[in-house]
Design a protein around this motif. Structure first.
Motif, mmCIF file in Angstrom:
data_model
loop_
_atom_site.group_PDB
_atom_site.id
_atom_site.type_symbol
_atom_site.label_atom_id
_atom_site.label_comp_id
_atom_site.label_asym_id
_atom_site.label_seq_id
_atom_site.Cartn_x
_atom_site.Cartn_y
_atom_site.Cartn_z
ATOM 1 N N TYR A 286 16.765 148.410 41.448
ATOM 2 C CA TYR A 286 17.279 149.739 41.781
ATOM 3 C C TYR A 286 18.805 149.740 41.871
ATOM 4 O O TYR A 286 19.471 150.648 41.371
ATOM 5 C CB TYR A 286 16.676 150.208 43.104
ATOM 6 C CG TYR A 286 17.213 151.536 43.580
ATOM 7 C CD1 TYR A 286 16.760 152.730 43.020
ATOM 8 C CD2 TYR A 286 18.163 151.600 44.597
ATOM 9 C CE1 TYR A 286 17.256 153.950 43.457
ATOM 10 C CE2 TYR A 286 18.661 152.812 45.037
ATOM 11 C CZ TYR A 286 18.208 153.990 44.461
ATOM 12 O OH TYR A 286 18.701 155.186 44.897
ATOM 13 N N VAL A 287 19.353 148.721 42.532
ATOM 14 C CA VAL A 287 20.811 148.661 42.715
ATOM 15 C C VAL A 287 21.516 148.232 41.437
ATOM 16 O O VAL A 287 22.518 148.824 41.019
ATOM 17 C CB VAL A 287 21.155 147.690 43.872
ATOM 18 C CG1 VAL A 287 22.657 147.489 43.971
ATOM 19 C CG2 VAL A 287 20.613 148.230 45.183
ATOM 20 N N MET A 288 20.970 147.192 40.778
ATOM 21 C CA MET A 288 21.638 146.640 39.610
ATOM 22 C C MET A 288 21.458 147.508 38.370
ATOM 23 O O MET A 288 22.355 147.620 37.534
ATOM 24 C CB MET A 288 21.109 145.224 39.324
ATOM 25 C CG MET A 288 21.330 144.235 40.449
ATOM 26 S SD MET A 288 23.069 143.912 40.786
ATOM 27 C CE MET A 288 23.535 143.134 39.254
ATOM 28 N N GLY A 289 20.264 148.133 38.229
ATOM 29 C CA GLY A 289 20.000 148.896 37.021
ATOM 30 C C GLY A 289 20.089 148.003 35.803
ATOM 31 O O GLY A 289 19.632 146.871 35.797
ATOM 32 N N ASN A 290 20.696 148.509 34.741
ATOM 33 C CA ASN A 290 20.914 147.722 33.521
ATOM 34 C C ASN A 290 22.397 147.377 33.399
ATOM 35 O O ASN A 290 23.020 147.602 32.358
ATOM 36 C CB ASN A 290 20.431 148.493 32.284
ATOM 37 C CG ASN A 290 18.929 148.655 32.259
ATOM 38 O OD1 ASN A 290 18.206 147.744 32.633
ATOM 39 N ND2 ASN A 290 18.464 149.824 31.849
ATOM 40 N N SER A 291 22.974 146.836 34.468
ATOM 41 C CA SER A 291 24.416 146.597 34.490
ATOM 42 C C SER A 291 24.866 145.642 33.403
ATOM 43 O O SER A 291 25.962 145.779 32.872
ATOM 44 C CB SER A 291 24.836 146.064 35.864
ATOM 45 O OG SER A 291 24.135 144.871 36.159
ATOM 46 N N LEU A 292 24.040 144.659 33.067
ATOM 47 C CA LEU A 292 24.423 143.690 32.044
ATOM 48 C C LEU A 292 23.608 143.820 30.765
ATOM 49 O O LEU A 292 24.040 143.387 29.717
ATOM 50 C CB LEU A 292 24.281 142.260 32.595
ATOM 51 C CG LEU A 292 25.216 141.890 33.746
ATOM 52 C CD1 LEU A 292 25.017 140.448 34.135
ATOM 53 C CD2 LEU A 292 26.667 142.140 33.371
ATOM 54 N N ASN A 293 22.409 144.369 30.848
ATOM 55 C CA ASN A 293 21.562 144.574 29.674
ATOM 56 C C ASN A 293 21.327 143.273 28.919
ATOM 57 O O ASN A 293 21.510 143.200 27.702
ATOM 58 C CB ASN A 293 22.176 145.636 28.750
ATOM 59 C CG ASN A 293 21.230 146.037 27.626
ATOM 60 O OD1 ASN A 293 20.007 145.981 27.771
ATOM 61 N ND2 ASN A 293 21.794 146.428 26.498
#
Length: 348
Positions: A286-293
């Motif tokens: 939830y917090v990180m999401g797709n920050s780095l993908n």
């Protein structure tokens, strides 16, 4: 010769040369890379402070930067202090833990009716009695101490990097062949700064949350050296996949050595596992999401590669370095296929 095959051969040769340079120069490169990511954490934390409702928008940028630096410096100081302060106590208590651990293993052997040769007594005489837990713990903690001895160097590098940031745009404009080329380089750097900085800042926040909750569990259950293990859990949070496993295994082994009975050990293991599961499967996504993908398989491969090149520090640096390489690879037609393979959804 086929052009693509020729490009592949040249690229492989260059990658092997770079890998060899990274391996032989690890004593130089590792502190530099750690300082780069400390700067990322500082900048990412500054962006998070600026987004705090009511307070953040009213703070001047230089105040936000100073607060971010002070928070990170305090965190690093507490990590080093906690580990060094507990080192002598852990080594002194190691013989008692060794006896308790041997007794626990003996109980397991009795439970499984291991009475024929080799008996538990034979195993203890031939193997376990030759293992000095005190010597092993002392060696491990000495290695940790030597790693943290380089914190001063990393901090020094980070300070100079923060100063250099103010002149980076001018240097890029002078180096680039055209304003369009300079703009493209700046865009790539901005993308790296945004994604990697957000990842490291949020990962630091989640690590602190893990450490605090785990400390509460260990303190409540009476596990010794709870601050030490809480700090280790915060650090292990930066190691993908394996870190979560070790964050439960190491305090669990400590619980076995200290208590030696399932009535104390099982609750500790259970609660630490629940904390890791909830944060790793609900709060973290939830917090990180797709920050780095990044592809999970790519993360595992990069973890193996960087550990082979740089040892334990490589485990902490693997994910951010892979993210940076993915962004850079996506900017060039020849390397874009690698960026696609490294990405989670095929859109680097």
């Amino acid at each position: 010769m086929n052009h693509r095959f020729q490009t592949f051969v040249y690229g492989t040769a260059i990658a092997l040369m770079i890998g060899w340079i990274c391996f032989i120069g690890r004593d130089v490169f590792v502190p530099i890379m750690f300082s780069v990511f400390v700067v990322y954490v500082i900048l990412g934390l500054a962006r998070l402070i600026a987004k705090i409702p009511l307070v953040g928008p009213r703070l001047p940028p230089f105040v936000i930067s100073i607060l971010s630096v002070l928070i990170i410096a305090f965190g690093l100081f507490m990590v080093v202090y906690t580990i060094l302060a507990n080192k002598d106590s852990v080594i002194a208590q190691a013989p008692r833990y060794q006896e308790s651990l041997l007794a626990a293993v003996q109980q397991v052997a009795v439970f499984f009716h291991v009475e024929a040769e080799p008996t538990w007594t034979t195993l203890r005489r031939d193997f376990l009695a030759q293992v000095s837990l005190q010597r092993l713990v002392g060696s491990a903690l000495s290695s940790v101490s030597s790693i943290f001895a380089s914190v001063v160097i990393v901090a020094l590098y980070a300070c100079f990097l923060l100063v250099e940031r103010t002149h980076l745009d001018a240097k890029i404009s002078s180096i680039a062949s055209s304003p369009l080329h300079a703009q493209r380089i700046k865009q790539v750097i901005a993308d790296i700064n945004s994604r990697v900085g957000a990842y490291l800042a949020l990962k630091t926040f989640l690590g602190v949350l893990l450490g605090v909750l785990s400390y509460a569990v260990m303190r409540f259950t009476g596990l010794e050296f709870a601050p030490f293990w809480a700090v280790m859990i915060v650090l292990l949070n930066f190691v993908p996949y394996i870190g979560s496993f070790l964050s439960v295994l190491l305090p669990g082994a400590m619980a076995i050595a200290q208590f030696g009975d399932a009535s104390h050990v099982v609750p500790i293991l259970l609660w630490l596992t629940v904390i890791q599961f909830v944060i790793g499967n609900f709060i973290d996504p939830y917090v990180m999401g797709n920050s780095l993908n990044l592809s999970p398989f790519a993360i595992l491969v990069s973890l193996a590669v960087w550990v082979a090149l740089w040892g334990v520090p490589g485990a902490f640096l693997a994910v951010p370095i892979t993210a940076m390489l993915t962004i850079i690879f996506s900017e060039f037609p020849g390397t874009r296929p690698f960026a696609v393979l490294l990405s989670r959804n095929g859109q680097p």
